[in-house]
Design a protein around this motif. Structure first.
Motif, mmCIF file in Angstrom:
data_model
loop_
_atom_site.group_PDB
_atom_site.id
_atom_site.type_symbol
_atom_site.label_atom_id
_atom_site.label_comp_id
_atom_site.label_asym_id
_atom_site.label_seq_id
_atom_site.Cartn_x
_atom_site.Cartn_y
_atom_site.Cartn_z
ATOM 1 N N UNK A 149 -11.155 18.143 -8.088
ATOM 2 C CA UNK A 149 -12.023 17.623 -9.141
ATOM 3 C C UNK A 149 -12.860 18.722 -9.770
ATOM 4 N N UNK A 150 -13.340 19.655 -8.947
ATOM 5 C CA UNK A 150 -14.137 20.765 -9.472
ATOM 6 C C UNK A 150 -13.304 21.722 -10.316
ATOM 7 N N UNK A 151 -12.014 21.822 -10.020
ATOM 8 C CA UNK A 151 -11.128 22.693 -10.797
ATOM 9 C C UNK A 151 -10.779 22.046 -12.138
ATOM 10 N N UNK A 152 -10.534 20.754 -12.140
ATOM 11 C CA UNK A 152 -10.155 20.058 -13.370
ATOM 12 C C UNK A 152 -11.333 19.861 -14.326
ATOM 13 N N UNK A 153 -12.527 19.771 -13.791
ATOM 14 C CA UNK A 153 -13.699 19.449 -14.597
ATOM 15 C C UNK A 153 -14.005 20.433 -15.718
ATOM 16 N N UNK A 154 -13.966 21.751 -15.487
ATOM 17 C CA UNK A 154 -14.326 22.651 -16.587
ATOM 18 C C UNK A 154 -13.385 22.534 -17.787
ATOM 19 N N UNK A 155 -12.123 22.289 -17.537
ATOM 20 C CA UNK A 155 -11.176 22.139 -18.637
ATOM 21 C C UNK A 155 -11.538 20.921 -19.482
ATOM 22 N N UNK A 156 -11.741 19.803 -18.830
ATOM 23 C CA UNK A 156 -12.112 18.594 -19.559
ATOM 24 C C UNK A 156 -13.489 18.733 -20.199
ATOM 25 N N UNK A 157 -14.415 19.344 -19.475
ATOM 26 C CA UNK A 157 -15.752 19.548 -20.027
ATOM 27 C C UNK A 157 -15.727 20.430 -21.255
ATOM 28 N N UNK A 158 -14.903 21.472 -21.232
ATOM 29 C CA UNK A 158 -14.778 22.350 -22.395
ATOM 30 C C UNK A 158 -14.211 21.618 -23.593
ATOM 31 N N UNK A 159 -13.231 20.764 -23.352
ATOM 32 C CA UNK A 159 -12.672 19.972 -24.446
ATOM 33 C C UNK A 159 -13.708 19.023 -25.027
#
Length: 176
Positions: A149-159
């Motif tokens: 979850x911590x790895x996937x979050x920055x990508x989605x947060x950046x979008x």
């Protein structure tokens, strides 16, 4: 791949549900770096003011973890996780519809507090649901979900940040 994930085979079904819950919960955890960008870039706060707001959140979260532990000891851990997740996700959804403002920041704080309150319930639920022989693998899977979850979050947060947290963007991205 089989060797890497094969170690988690044979756990109770509930462990896999907890795994997915942990992934989703932790995807919300790294919205906080995005909040720093929002406070600075979109709201015009200074770096000092932004860091003070996030420091305040950290200070507020510490007793909430202890409160979450007390709640986990007294009430259904599953119910605590569900209620905290509903509040957290609800706050994020409302934020996606709001213009960036202090109300937006306040809802992020509420989401962060409720997300923090559910951590003790997850840990206690893993202990309750796993046998002593499977406990190490169950906790390993639980932490794998947290890290994923911590790895996937920055990508989605950046979008989301790039699109000004516009719900229409999310709907468009899903439909294409």
């Amino acid at each position: 791949m089989k060797k890497l994930f094969g170690q988690y085979a044979g756990l109770r079904r509930e462990m896999y549900i907890i795994f997915f819950g942990r992934v989703v919960t932790n995807m919300g955890a790294l919205i906080w770096p995005m909040l720093t960008l929002i406070l600075k870039s979109k709201m015009g706060l200074s770096a000092s003011d932004s860091s003070n707001l996030l420091l305040l959140l950290g200070v507020l979260q510490l007793p909430c973890t202890m409160i979450g532990g007390k709640l986990a000891d007294r009430f259904s851990k599953r119910s605590i996780i569900i209620v905290c997740d509903l509040v957290t996700v609800g706050c994020y959804l409302v934020c996606s519809l709001l213009p960036i403002s202090y109300l937006f920041v306040a809802l992020f704080f509420v989401a962060g507090i409720f997300a923090q309150m559910e951590w003790p319930s997850y840990d206690a639920l893993v202990a309750d649901m796993s046998s002593s022989a499977d406990r190490e693998r169950a906790y390993s899977l639980n932490y794998l979900g947290a890290n994923l979850g911590l790895v996937l979050a920055p990508t989605l947060g950046g979008l989301l940040f790039a699109q000004h947290l516009n719900l229409a963007f999310l709907i468009n991205a899903v439909s294409t």
